[in-house]
Enzyme design. Sequence first.
Site, PDB file in Angstrom:
ATOM      1  CG  ASP A 132      -0.226  -0.620   2.621  1.00  0.00           C
ATOM      2  OD1 ASP A 132       0.425  -1.197   2.515  1.00  0.00           O
ATOM      3  OD2 ASP A 132      -0.832   0.174   3.443  1.00  0.00           O
ATOM      4  CD  GLU A 140       7.892   2.341   5.959  1.00  0.00           C
ATOM      5  OE1 GLU A 140       8.220   3.484   5.749  1.00  0.00           O
ATOM      6  OE2 GLU A 140       6.815   1.627   5.844  1.00  0.00           O
TER       7      GLU A 140
HETATM    8  O1  LIG Z   1      -1.085   3.395   7.918  1.00  0.00           O
HETATM    9  C1  LIG Z   1      -1.097   2.959   6.734  1.00  0.00           C
HETATM   10  C2  LIG Z   1      -0.719   1.537   6.505  1.00  0.00           C
HETATM   11  O2  LIG Z   1       0.393   1.167   7.223  1.00  0.00           O
HETATM   12  C3  LIG Z   1       0.770  -0.269   7.107  1.00  0.00           C
HETATM   13  O3  LIG Z   1       1.353  -0.625   5.937  1.00  0.00           O
HETATM   14  C4  LIG Z   1       2.683  -0.430   5.761  1.00  0.00           C
HETATM   15  O4  LIG Z   1       3.610  -0.823   7.030  1.00  0.00           O
HETATM   16  C5  LIG Z   1       3.486  -2.143   7.441  1.00  0.00           C
HETATM   17  C6  LIG Z   1       4.562  -2.298   8.489  1.00  0.00           C
HETATM   18  O5  LIG Z   1       5.824  -2.036   8.144  1.00  0.00           O
HETATM   19  C7  LIG Z   1       3.869  -2.975   6.378  1.00  0.00           C
HETATM   20  O6  LIG Z   1       3.668  -4.225   6.615  1.00  0.00           O
HETATM   21  C8  LIG Z   1       3.198  -2.789   4.989  1.00  0.00           C
HETATM   22  O7  LIG Z   1       3.617  -3.391   4.018  1.00  0.00           O
HETATM   23  C9  LIG Z   1       3.213  -1.179   4.714  1.00  0.00           C
HETATM   24  O8  LIG Z   1       2.585  -0.750   3.654  1.00  0.00           O
HETATM   25  C10 LIG Z   1      -0.342  -1.248   7.421  1.00  0.00           C
HETATM   26  O9  LIG Z   1      -0.064  -2.484   7.192  1.00  0.00           O
HETATM   27  C11 LIG Z   1      -1.622  -0.981   6.522  1.00  0.00           C
HETATM   28  O10 LIG Z   1      -2.509  -1.624   6.859  1.00  0.00           O
HETATM   29  C12 LIG Z   1      -1.863   0.526   6.885  1.00  0.00           C
HETATM   30  O11 LIG Z   1      -2.928   0.917   6.118  1.00  0.00           O
END
Ligand SMILES: OC[C@H]1O[C@H](O[C@H]2O[C@H](CO)[C@@H](O)[C@H](O)[C@H]2O)[C@H](O)[C@@H](O)[C@@H]1O
Length: 573
Positions: free
Chosen positions: A323, A526
């Site tokens: 995302d 990240e």
């Molecule tokens: O708040 C926005 C989104 O945040 C997360 O996604 C991102 O961070 C995660 C943790 O590192 C990672 O797993 C993911 O690939 C990233 O895109 C969360 O997982 C999303 O659901 C949320 O909408």
Amino acid sequence: MAAANHSPSSPYSCAKDSGPVIPTTSLVTFLERVQETAFQTYERSKFDHKDFIDLSLKFDLSTTVKAFDEISKTENGSVSTKDFEEFIGKWFKSAGEDLVYVEPMDFETEPYGFLPKVENPEVRAWALEVHGLWKKLSREVSSSVHDHPELHTLLPLPVPGMIPGSRFREVYYWDSYWVIRGLLASKMHETAKAIVTNLISLLDTYGYVLNGARAYYTNRSQPPLLSAMVYEIYNRTGDVDLVKKALPALLKEYQFWNSEIHTMIIHDAENCNHSLNRYYAMWNKPRPEASAIDKRFASKFLNVNEKQKFYRELASTAESGWDFSTRWMRNPSEFTSLSTTTILPVDLNAFMLRMELDIAFFAKIVGDDAIAEDFLTASHTRKKAFNSVFWNENMGQWVDYWLNYGAEPKEPQTWEAQNQNQNVFASNFVPLWIDLFNSDTPLVEKVTRSLQSSGLLCAAGIATSLTNSGHQCRDFPNGWAPIQHMIVEGLWRSASTEARKVARDIAERWIRANYVAYKKTGTMHEKYNVEKCGEYGAGGIYRPQTGFGWSNGVVLTFLEEFGWPKDQNIDCN
Ligand SMILES: OC[C@H]1O[C@H](O[C@H]2O[C@H](CO)[C@@H](O)[C@H](O)[C@H]2O)[C@H](O)[C@@H](O)[C@@H]1O
């Protein structure tokens, strides 16, 4: 060239949104209101929407809501910054207070046998600092969450775990795989097992592993890598009890991913039907953790049905872990054309294939030959589907398959060449990670040549896509640790000398980029900018984050496998 049938002005106009919706808690709904007020009160640059949904209550919800109604009683509902800040201070504990620091149970400053192939003293000193970051990312859920879950959006977990870092204060599903890989390099086997225990507890409670351990993540999962986590730990420790504990949970997870919403049938030219998986969140409202932003994006849709369908696409994209990216957009310049639920993604299906192989392997260990046989058969069936649906011979890549609009899970769709998305994404190479593919040397050599000429290989690693969409974080020039790892490991496991050379080269570039960025900024990131060695990535709806669980895990894994010779310099060349 993108797949052909992609671009009506609104992809959401046809059928009614009819998918399942998992209700959220009253606390989440209330915190969305608070987040909306914060959005109106603060400048965008000073505001992270997630901070407000992570607050925990000092007092009960109804008294807090009444107090908030009082301060919002102005003519247009707006609240002054002063009143808002006073309200937050008086009624809430700050975000993150409900996860408390805990010393990891098996951390040693320099574990015996740590990264034996890293000979260069500079690199070794840095690797030990990265190893030391596990102490910063280790957390357990506070007693208040166990005693008063109604005051928190954080979900209780039985044992301590590792968080990604910064705004990601809670446990995440797919991040955990690379955290575990790093912990294994750090010889922290017990901490690695504890992470699996927590994920199994989520699976037992909800029937699937949540995106993350928060009440607002209960409507979706994330890329399913639990079986891979168990496999890696078993491989290092030989812990049969862990396998025995995990197998029933994995069978449950397999069922979840093969339930109606997550599967579609494709009828191929040889008259075969293939059941394949897609992402599909059980939610059709703004994502609570980003609801103020999601609502603004959805404002272009005038009717409720279009909005609901768009919200489902947003949440399903979050389920994909990618995302956001042009990969999911029917029109790459229009964010609201997200159509994740009508795509059969190559990487998700590679993860399902891995799950089938892992389950077969575990079933053999515990002596259940019938399950082992069934899952081996399932893996061979899926391998055929890969060849028939995803493989593109001209490109030498596996590509995502786009479904026609209005596709119903029960009705097979006929495979059409024009529905293969021929845009290049790093995910097109993820099947290499699966042994059924990386053991086929001629295939690996073809895919390696394709990777080399794809444009994805850059100075500092593999780019996510070739499109620089400006506002998406899963696009060019960002590179993400998990992607580097899966492709490098896949190439490295093969018997092809050329593929192994490419694997080593990518790993070295990635290590350098991480090292130089760390020296400049004092932290792990990240995501990284693969065009410019030593710079971190940007874009997306939140500020770039540091910490960072999966990046630490991948760099330690690469250093363990490839080492770093004494005389090789580590700077960007
Ligand atoms: O708040 C926005 C989104 O945040 C997360 O996604 C991102 O961070 C995660 C943790 O590192 C990672 O797993 C993911 O690939 C990233 O895109 C969360 O997982 C999303 O659901 C949320 O909408």
